[in-house]
Design a protein around this motif. Structure first.
Motif, PDB file in Angstrom:
ATOM      1  N   ASN A   1       9.614   5.225  14.413  1.00 21.53           N
ATOM      2  CA  ASN A   1       8.871   5.936  12.990  1.00 21.53           C
ATOM      3  C   ASN A   1       8.162   5.225  12.391  1.00 21.53           C
ATOM      4  N   PRO A   2       6.986   5.389  11.948  1.00 18.60           N
ATOM      5  CA  PRO A   2       6.272   5.069  10.854  1.00 18.60           C
ATOM      6  C   PRO A   2       6.826   5.200   9.364  1.00 18.60           C
ATOM      7  N   GLY A   3       6.790   4.674   8.548  1.00 21.34           N
ATOM      8  CA  GLY A   3       7.144   4.964   7.091  1.00 21.34           C
ATOM      9  C   GLY A   3       6.878   3.835   5.966  1.00 21.34           C
ATOM     10  N   GLN A   4       7.187   4.110   4.836  1.00 19.38           N
ATOM     11  CA  GLN A   4       7.234   3.120   3.660  1.00 19.38           C
ATOM     12  C   GLN A   4       8.540   2.758   3.091  1.00 19.38           C
TER      13      GLN A   4
ATOM     14  N   ASP B   1      17.508   0.451  -5.711  1.00 21.26           N
ATOM     15  CA  ASP B   1      17.842   0.993  -4.306  1.00 21.26           C
ATOM     16  C   ASP B   1      16.398   0.657  -3.502  1.00 21.26           C
ATOM     17  N   LEU B   2      16.934   0.574  -2.273  1.00 28.63           N
ATOM     18  CA  LEU B   2      15.676   0.358  -1.065  1.00 28.63           C
ATOM     19  C   LEU B   2      15.616   1.887  -0.552  1.00 28.63           C
ATOM     20  N   VAL B   3      14.281   2.178  -0.480  1.00 25.18           N
ATOM     21  CA  VAL B   3      14.011   3.667  -0.294  1.00 25.18           C
ATOM     22  C   VAL B   3      12.946   3.784   0.970  1.00 25.18           C
ATOM     23  N   LEU B   4      13.636   4.612   2.123  1.00 25.39           N
ATOM     24  CA  LEU B   4      12.707   4.732   3.298  1.00 25.39           C
ATOM     25  C   LEU B   4      12.177   6.010   2.908  1.00 25.39           C
ATOM     26  N   HIS B   5      10.505   6.105   2.975  1.00 22.48           N
ATOM     27  CA  HIS B   5       9.840   7.349   3.067  1.00 22.48           C
ATOM     28  C   HIS B   5       9.274   7.648   4.167  1.00 22.48           C
ATOM     29  N   GLN B   6       9.375   8.701   4.855  1.00 23.83           N
ATOM     30  CA  GLN B   6       8.779   8.968   5.961  1.00 23.83           C
ATOM     31  C   GLN B   6       8.263  10.505   6.039  1.00 23.83           C
ATOM     32  N   LYS B   7       7.079  10.599   6.499  1.00 25.71           N
ATOM     33  CA  LYS B   7       6.467  11.920   6.377  1.00 25.71           C
ATOM     34  C   LYS B   7       7.429  13.009   6.996  1.00 25.71           C
ATOM     35  N   GLY B   8       7.453  14.197   6.126  1.00 27.44           N
ATOM     36  CA  GLY B   8       8.002  15.372   6.668  1.00 27.44           C
ATOM     37  C   GLY B   8       9.632  15.250   6.394  1.00 27.44           C
ATOM     38  N   LYS B   9      10.173  14.316   5.953  1.00 29.17           N
ATOM     39  CA  LYS B   9      11.668  14.065   5.700  1.00 29.17           C
ATOM     40  C   LYS B   9      12.041  13.625   4.325  1.00 29.17           C
ATOM     41  N   GLN B  10      13.182  13.920   4.016  1.00 31.45           N
ATOM     42  CA  GLN B  10      13.802  13.228   2.650  1.00 31.45           C
ATOM     43  C   GLN B  10      13.859  11.965   2.570  1.00 31.45           C
TER      44      GLN B  10
END
Length: 129
Positions: free
Chosen positions: A31-34, A41-50
């Motif tokens: 899955n792609p993300g940022q 914190d270390l935060v994973l952002h993925q399109k359409g997800k919390q």
């Protein structure tokens, strides 16, 4: 001036954000993300997800090698324990910024960092694997 068709890197706009692809044990993209590194914190952002947050103080190890960044989350993380790996063109930069943020949390953070070939405490002591 840049090329009209050139695409800005996420780091050109947000220096604490890194474009990543989550990968499995075999290195296959999932899955792609940022990944965002905040002060805590270390935060994973993925399109359409919390967003998924891992507090820096509960990261056990982290490191980079050949365009990959990985970390081990401890049992006190909201996601529980686990090892996470990401393909990232700027894996070394991600590692270096994370290391700075962990060190800024002070000696009681409890984190151990994992460079490409060695373990290090937040104080810089290294042990070769």
């Amino acid at each position: 001036m840049g090329c009209v068709a050139s695409k800005l890197d996420i780091n050109d706009v947000h220096p604490n954000m890194f474009a990543v692809n989550n990968v499995d044990d075999m290195g296959s993209k999932l899955n792609p993300g940022q990944l965002e590194i905040t002060d805590t914190d270390l935060v994973l952002h993925q399109k359409g997800k919390q967003p998924i947050k891992w507090p820096l103080k509960y990261l056990k190890r982290y490191g980079f090698e050949a365009g990959f960044f990985s970390f081990e989350a401890g049992r006190k993380n909201p996601t529980g324990p686990g090892v996470y790996a990401f393909k990232c063109r700027r894996a070394e930069n991600l590692f270096n910024l994370l290391q700075v943020r962990v060190r800024n949390q002070g000696p009681n953070s409890g984190s151990i960092t994992d460079g490409s070939v060695s373990l290090a405490s937040p104080h810089g002591d290294r042990v070769i694997l």
